[in-house]
Structure formats: C-alpha cells, structure tokens
Design a protein around this motif. Structure first.
Motif, PDB file in Angstrom:
ATOM      1  N   UNK A 139       0.830  -1.202   0.000  1.00 33.13           N
ATOM      2  CA  UNK A 139       0.000   0.000   0.000  1.00 33.13           C
ATOM      3  C   UNK A 139       0.865   1.252   0.000  1.00 33.13           C
ATOM      4  N   UNK A 140       0.568   2.169  -0.925  1.00 31.50           N
ATOM      5  CA  UNK A 140       1.254   3.455  -0.990  1.00 31.50           C
ATOM      6  C   UNK A 140       0.220   4.566  -0.904  1.00 31.50           C
ATOM      7  N   UNK A 141       0.634   5.679  -0.344  1.00 33.41           N
ATOM      8  CA  UNK A 141      -0.267   6.823  -0.212  1.00 33.41           C
ATOM      9  C   UNK A 141       0.037   7.815  -1.322  1.00 33.41           C
ATOM     10  N   UNK A 142      -0.615   7.591  -2.461  1.00 33.09           N
ATOM     11  CA  UNK A 142      -0.428   8.432  -3.639  1.00 33.09           C
ATOM     12  C   UNK A 142      -1.782   8.740  -4.254  1.00 33.09           C
ATOM     13  N   UNK A 143      -1.785   9.745  -5.108  1.00 27.37           N
ATOM     14  CA  UNK A 143      -3.037  10.118  -5.780  1.00 27.37           C
ATOM     15  C   UNK A 143      -3.527   8.969  -6.652  1.00 27.37           C
ATOM     16  N   UNK A 144      -2.623   8.331  -7.356  1.00 25.36           N
ATOM     17  CA  UNK A 144      -2.933   7.120  -8.111  1.00 25.36           C
ATOM     18  C   UNK A 144      -1.634   6.367  -8.319  1.00 25.36           C
ATOM     19  N   UNK A 145      -1.740   5.091  -8.626  1.00 24.43           N
ATOM     20  CA  UNK A 145      -0.550   4.267  -8.817  1.00 24.43           C
ATOM     21  C   UNK A 145      -0.845   3.206  -9.875  1.00 24.43           C
ATOM     22  N   UNK A 146       0.162   2.907 -10.674  1.00 25.50           N
ATOM     23  CA  UNK A 146       0.065   1.850 -11.677  1.00 25.50           C
ATOM     24  C   UNK A 146       1.001   0.716 -11.299  1.00 25.50           C
ATOM     25  N   UNK A 147       0.508  -0.510 -11.363  1.00 23.58           N
ATOM     26  CA  UNK A 147       1.339  -1.692 -11.187  1.00 23.58           C
ATOM     27  C   UNK A 147       0.989  -2.643 -12.324  1.00 23.58           C
ATOM     28  N   UNK A 148       1.806  -2.650 -13.352  1.00 18.95           N
ATOM     29  CA  UNK A 148       1.486  -3.469 -14.526  1.00 18.95           C
ATOM     30  C   UNK A 148       0.222  -2.961 -15.196  1.00 18.95           C
ATOM     31  N   UNK A 149      -0.747  -3.855 -15.378  1.00 18.54           N
ATOM     32  CA  UNK A 149      -1.995  -3.441 -16.014  1.00 18.54           C
ATOM     33  C   UNK A 149      -3.084  -3.100 -14.996  1.00 18.54           C
ATOM     34  N   UNK A 150      -2.703  -2.926 -13.742  1.00 15.93           N
ATOM     35  CA  UNK A 150      -3.662  -2.569 -12.695  1.00 15.93           C
ATOM     36  C   UNK A 150      -3.364  -1.152 -12.205  1.00 15.93           C
ATOM     37  N   UNK A 151      -4.388  -0.314 -12.251  1.00 16.70           N
ATOM     38  CA  UNK A 151      -4.294   1.072 -11.809  1.00 16.70           C
ATOM     39  C   UNK A 151      -5.269   1.278 -10.650  1.00 16.70           C
ATOM     40  N   UNK A 152      -4.817   1.915  -9.580  1.00 13.68           N
ATOM     41  CA  UNK A 152      -5.695   2.239  -8.455  1.00 13.68           C
ATOM     42  C   UNK A 152      -5.516   3.708  -8.102  1.00 13.68           C
ATOM     43  N   UNK A 153      -6.551   4.280  -7.501  1.00 13.63           N
ATOM     44  CA  UNK A 153      -6.441   5.688  -7.111  1.00 13.63           C
ATOM     45  C   UNK A 153      -6.937   5.885  -5.694  1.00 13.63           C
ATOM     46  N   UNK A 154      -6.608   7.049  -5.152  1.00 11.90           N
ATOM     47  CA  UNK A 154      -7.122   7.469  -3.859  1.00 11.90           C
ATOM     48  C   UNK A 154      -8.613   7.785  -4.005  1.00 11.90           C
ATOM     49  N   UNK A 155      -9.150   8.531  -3.048  1.00  7.19           N
ATOM     50  CA  UNK A 155     -10.602   8.649  -2.986  1.00  7.19           C
ATOM     51  C   UNK A 155     -11.253   9.659  -3.910  1.00  7.19           C
ATOM     52  N   UNK A 156     -12.456   9.334  -4.294  1.00  4.05           N
ATOM     53  CA  UNK A 156     -13.457  10.189  -4.916  1.00  4.05           C
ATOM     54  C   UNK A 156     -12.899  10.996  -6.101  1.00  4.05           C
ATOM     55  N   UNK A 157     -12.439  12.226  -5.869  1.00  2.88           N
ATOM     56  CA  UNK A 157     -11.984  13.084  -6.970  1.00  2.88           C
ATOM     57  C   UNK A 157     -10.744  12.543  -7.653  1.00  2.88           C
ATOM     58  N   UNK A 158      -9.980  11.698  -6.948  1.00  6.33           N
ATOM     59  CA  UNK A 158      -8.745  11.159  -7.522  1.00  6.33           C
ATOM     60  C   UNK A 158      -9.005  10.314  -8.764  1.00  6.33           C
ATOM     61  N   UNK A 159     -10.207   9.803  -8.901  1.00  2.84           N
ATOM     62  CA  UNK A 159     -10.529   8.993 -10.071  1.00  2.84           C
ATOM     63  C   UNK A 159     -10.419   9.759 -11.379  1.00  2.84           C
ATOM     64  N   UNK A 160     -10.672  11.069 -11.326  1.00  5.83           N
ATOM     65  CA  UNK A 160     -10.546  11.890 -12.526  1.00  5.83           C
ATOM     66  C   UNK A 160      -9.078  11.989 -12.944  1.00  5.83           C
ATOM     67  N   UNK A 161      -8.205  12.182 -11.964  1.00  3.23           N
ATOM     68  CA  UNK A 161      -6.767  12.227 -12.255  1.00  3.23           C
ATOM     69  C   UNK A 161      -6.278  10.882 -12.773  1.00  3.23           C
ATOM     70  N   UNK A 162      -6.774   9.821 -12.166  1.00  2.00           N
ATOM     71  CA  UNK A 162      -6.418   8.477 -12.603  1.00  2.00           C
ATOM     72  C   UNK A 162      -6.748   8.288 -14.073  1.00  2.00           C
ATOM     73  N   UNK A 163      -7.957   8.647 -14.461  1.00  2.76           N
ATOM     74  CA  UNK A 163      -8.379   8.413 -15.837  1.00  2.76           C
ATOM     75  C   UNK A 163      -7.595   9.266 -16.820  1.00  2.76           C
TER      76      UNK A 163
END
Length: 216
Positions: A139-163
């Motif tokens: 677990x890392x505390x970042x706005x979003x993170x990519x690991x291979x073909x899996x991308x995860x983001x922090x909460x709520x508004x962070x999904x826009x940055x992720x995309x």
C-alpha cells in the motif's frame, strides 16, 4: 475497444462520474474506446451513495468482453466484496482486459476477485490501513498508482486524475491534452481551512509550511 465502468448500490457518484467524463471525452475527441458502458449486476436503476439514480447500459449477463474495466468505490463496496456475482464477473472479465482500474475503495472489490494480491495499490486515505491489513498488497499513499496493467487511485476526486493519466499512458499525452482542455480540468491547488493539518490528511496534500516554502 470497450470500456466498462461498474456501478452498484451506494457507489460514490464522483468515483465513476469523473472517470466517465474523461473517458467519453477521450472517445469523442481523441480516438478512445468506441463502446463505453455502465455495467451493473442487473439492468435496473442503481441508487448511489448521495441519492443519484443511474440506469446501467448492460447487466453482468449482457456485458460483452471488455478491453478495460473500472471499479469505483463507496460504502457499497463493503457489501460487494462478498457478492459472488460481482467477484465472478470481475474474475471472468479480467483475463481479456488490457487494464483494470479502481477508484477509492473499489480496490477492495478488485482484491476480493483475486486481482490485487501481490500488487502495489492505493485507496481512500481513511481506508489505507484496512487495505494494508489484507496482508498481500503493498500500500502506498499516492493520488494514483500503476502496477502493470492494474491502476488504483485514492478517494473520490482522484478517479478523474487516474483516468486522465491512464489516457496519457494509453493514447499519448496529446490525447490526454485534448481531453484536459475540453473538460477545462486544471485543478486549483488551494487547500481550505485546516484540511492539511488533519492528522490523517493524505501525504501528498501540501502542508501550510510546504505551501509557503514553495511560494518563496
């Protein structure tokens, strides 16, 4: 190309609406996926966390094979991690997907489907310890993170940055630039009130000392 965003009861609205806005602009402006779908277990209205009701395009049973798939978060994820229909759908779709994405606590749903173990990931700041407690996620505390073909983001508004970052990675920075310009998505860096002083404020939020230091 097909891109599916899953919804479920008590899904957090901005978790999927933010990415949906970026995704569909990508499709219209810069050659993004031609088939953008809102997917739910059943094709009936879904009541979201803040009262918005949304009509899915397809049910799990009707959904075609997806090239990309995003799982948003919200309080409903507490139930969805134990929903066999959800985890089976994800597990069945995943092998054919070029990328899997999650926003906020959607990471827990990916994990429940066996798709996050051994990965580096993030989630909403209030659920970071809960994600660590699973034991097999770095677990890392970042706005979003990519690991291979899996991308995860922090909460709520962070999904826009992720995309937006995902678009840049997948289709190039110029494609992302077209989307960013059309959406006029240039977030202000203002931190209101005592937000940054909260003991659990995300690590990437500028503290007052940092902000003043950078201004100097």
């Amino acid at each position: 190309m097909s891109f599916g965003i899953i919804v479920f009861p008590e899904v957090e609205e901005l978790d999927f609406v933010g990415p949906w806005e970026m995704l569909t602009m990508w499709s219209k402006l810069a050659g993004g996926p031609a088939n953008c779908l809102i997917v739910a277990e059943k094709r009936e209205p879904v009541s979201c966390a803040k009262g918005l009701s949304i009509n899915p395009h397809v049910s799990f049973a009707e959904c075609p094979p997806l090239d990309y798939l995003l799982v948003p978060g919200g309080m409903g994820t507490r139930r969805e991690v134990d929903n066999p229909a959800m985890t089976r759908f994800l597990a069945d779709q995943a092998p054919g997907c070029k990328a899997l994405l999650s926003v906020c606590t959607g990471a827990f749903v990916l994990h429940a489907a066996g798709l996050l173990s051994g990965r580096t990931a993030t989630t909403h700041w209030a659920s970071l310890d809960r994600l660590r407690a699973l034991g097999d996620v770095k677990v890392v505390e970042q706005r979003f993170v990519q690991d291979g073909n899996v991308w995860t983001s922090a909460g709520v508004s962070a999904g826009t940055d992720l995309m937006l970052a995902f678009i840049a990675h997948t289709a190039g920075e110029e494609a992302a630039a077209k989307v960013q310009l059309q959406a006029e998505y240039y977030p202000a860096d203002t931190v209101y009130g005592s937000t940054a002083s909260h003991e659990r404020a995300p690590a990437y939020v500028k503290r007052p000392s940092q902000a003043s230091g950078s201004a100097a």
